[in-house]
Design an enzyme around this catalytic site. Sequence first.
Site, short mmCIF file in Angstrom:
data_model
loop_
_atom_site.label_atom_id
_atom_site.label_comp_id
_atom_site.label_asym_id
_atom_site.label_seq_id
_atom_site.Cartn_x
_atom_site.Cartn_y
_atom_site.Cartn_z
N CYS A 189 0.86 -1.20 0.00
CA CYS A 189 0.00 0.00 0.00
C CYS A 189 0.89 1.25 0.00
O CYS A 189 1.61 1.48 -0.96
CB CYS A 189 -0.95 -0.06 1.20
SG CYS A 189 -2.13 1.29 1.33
N ASP B 168 -8.97 -3.31 -7.33
CA ASP B 168 -8.49 -2.26 -6.43
C ASP B 168 -9.12 -0.94 -6.84
O ASP B 168 -8.74 -0.34 -7.85
CB ASP B 168 -6.97 -2.17 -6.49
CG ASP B 168 -6.37 -1.28 -5.41
OD1 ASP B 168 -7.06 -0.34 -4.97
OD2 ASP B 168 -5.22 -1.53 -5.02
N HIS C 177 -7.71 -4.21 -3.18
CA HIS C 177 -6.54 -3.62 -2.52
C HIS C 177 -6.24 -4.44 -1.26
O HIS C 177 -7.13 -5.03 -0.65
CB HIS C 177 -6.86 -2.17 -2.15
CG HIS C 177 -5.66 -1.42 -1.67
ND1 HIS C 177 -4.67 -0.98 -2.53
CD2 HIS C 177 -5.29 -1.01 -0.43
CE1 HIS C 177 -3.75 -0.33 -1.84
NE2 HIS C 177 -4.10 -0.35 -0.56
#
Length: 298
Positions: free
Chosen positions: A175, A231, A266
């Site tokens: 991330c 995502d 994600h």
Amino acid sequence: MLNDDLHTDAHALLPGRTTDAGATRRTALQAALGLGYAAAAAPIMAQTAIATPADGLTAGEVSFTVNGFKVPAYRAAPAGKTGLPVVLVIQEIFGVHEYIADTCRRFAKAGYLAIAPQLYARQGDPSQYTEIAKLMAEVVSKVPDAQVMADLDGAVQWAAANGGDAARVGITGFCWGGRITWLYAAHGPVRAGVAWYGRLVGQASELTPKHPVDIAPILKAPVLGLYGEKDTGIPLDTVDKMKAALAGGSPQAKASEFVVYPDAPHAFHADYRASYRKEAAEDGWKRALAWFKAQGVV
């Protein structure tokens, strides 16, 4: 907030309680690291969270100084070994908490000296936040890229002085740390990077003057990008933009690759969160280890 039982169980997993000269209590450095699962990441999916034991490892908290500031870090390595390949493990927005520490232990089990510096330490303690929006506004948004690059340089220097081989360094991040992985591959002394769903584009600012798409042509080390098709924060057209930027760049840029996992959201590697996708996470992990081996980190 985490419930009390889960909070206690998370801290019971900390190898820092029983390693490094037999420490049995949570130290001030552990508090600075915010180990235990980050409150802002709740709810924690205890049934899927992986707990890697520290047996056979030297694992726990260390620190190193950069520009007069003591940077706390978590590290794990095979006990009693030197000349080890090094991997920098870069945190999510939640800082260095139990998931990142466990990832370090997984790398150590694979033969690496893994080190995860707390890269927000000057700006605040992410473990104290229960709301992601406040964490982003009050801590994460105030972290300069230049500070992060310097702290990672310091982590490499610490590793080289404590059993690691400075000529064989890799970097991986998740991330927020995925974006940093791309940036450091253009800055620092690494042979390869593995970026897990790191943001690729963005607005330039004083603290974040460049983004991965901007530095793609000047990469000094090839990066494997592991991304999720679903995502919502990283549209696939930005992956296409990054691929185009890499194609016109350095040999290391051209050697970089992407894997996009169908239906993966994600944070699909984050085994303690509902976003976890076991098949994609395990495949990505195998690819990461193979990538580092292929690029001479191991």
